[in-house]
Design a protein around this motif. Structure first.
Motif, PDB file in Angstrom:
ATOM      1  N   TRP A   1      21.390  45.273  81.681  1.00 13.95           N
ATOM      2  CA  TRP A   1      22.062  45.322  80.393  1.00 13.95           C
ATOM      3  C   TRP A   1      23.207  46.330  80.378  1.00 13.95           C
TER       4      TRP A   1
ATOM      5  N   LYS B   1      10.053  34.909  77.479  1.00  9.76           N
ATOM      6  CA  LYS B   1      11.465  35.219  77.618  1.00  9.76           C
ATOM      7  C   LYS B   1      11.921  36.072  76.445  1.00  9.76           C
ATOM      8  N   THR B   2      12.573  37.185  76.781  1.00 17.58           N
ATOM      9  CA  THR B   2      13.251  38.013  75.796  1.00 17.58           C
ATOM     10  C   THR B   2      14.686  38.156  76.264  1.00 17.58           C
ATOM     11  N   SER B   3      15.467  38.969  75.578  1.00 17.63           N
ATOM     12  CA  SER B   3      16.879  39.065  75.937  1.00 17.63           C
ATOM     13  C   SER B   3      17.088  39.703  77.312  1.00 17.63           C
ATOM     14  N   TYR B   4      16.193  40.573  77.760  1.00 13.21           N
ATOM     15  CA  TYR B   4      16.386  41.239  79.043  1.00 13.21           C
ATOM     16  C   TYR B   4      15.221  41.085  80.006  1.00 13.21           C
TER      17      TYR B   4
END
Length: 53
Positions: free
Chosen positions: A41, A15-18
């Motif tokens: 985003w 998992k990353t921010s996007y």
């Protein structure tokens, strides 16, 4: 010695921010793929024509 089939280790979800990656189940040939889900985003705004001068 090579009677039992090879199994791959279960990889935790990345998992990353996007972006989120998940390990898929192996297919009949034993290939293990990864499913990627992108998070948007940017916002889409409906276009409005500018005022006339």
């Amino acid at each position: 010695m090579s009677d039992k089939p090879q199994t791959t280790a279960k990889v935790p979800d990345g998992k990353t921010s996007y972006l989120t990656t998940k390990q898929m189940e192996p297919n009949e040939k034993g290939f293990v793929g990864y499913d990627t889900q992108w998070e948007p985003w940017q916002k889409e705004v409906e276009y409005t024509t500018p005022k006339r001068p």
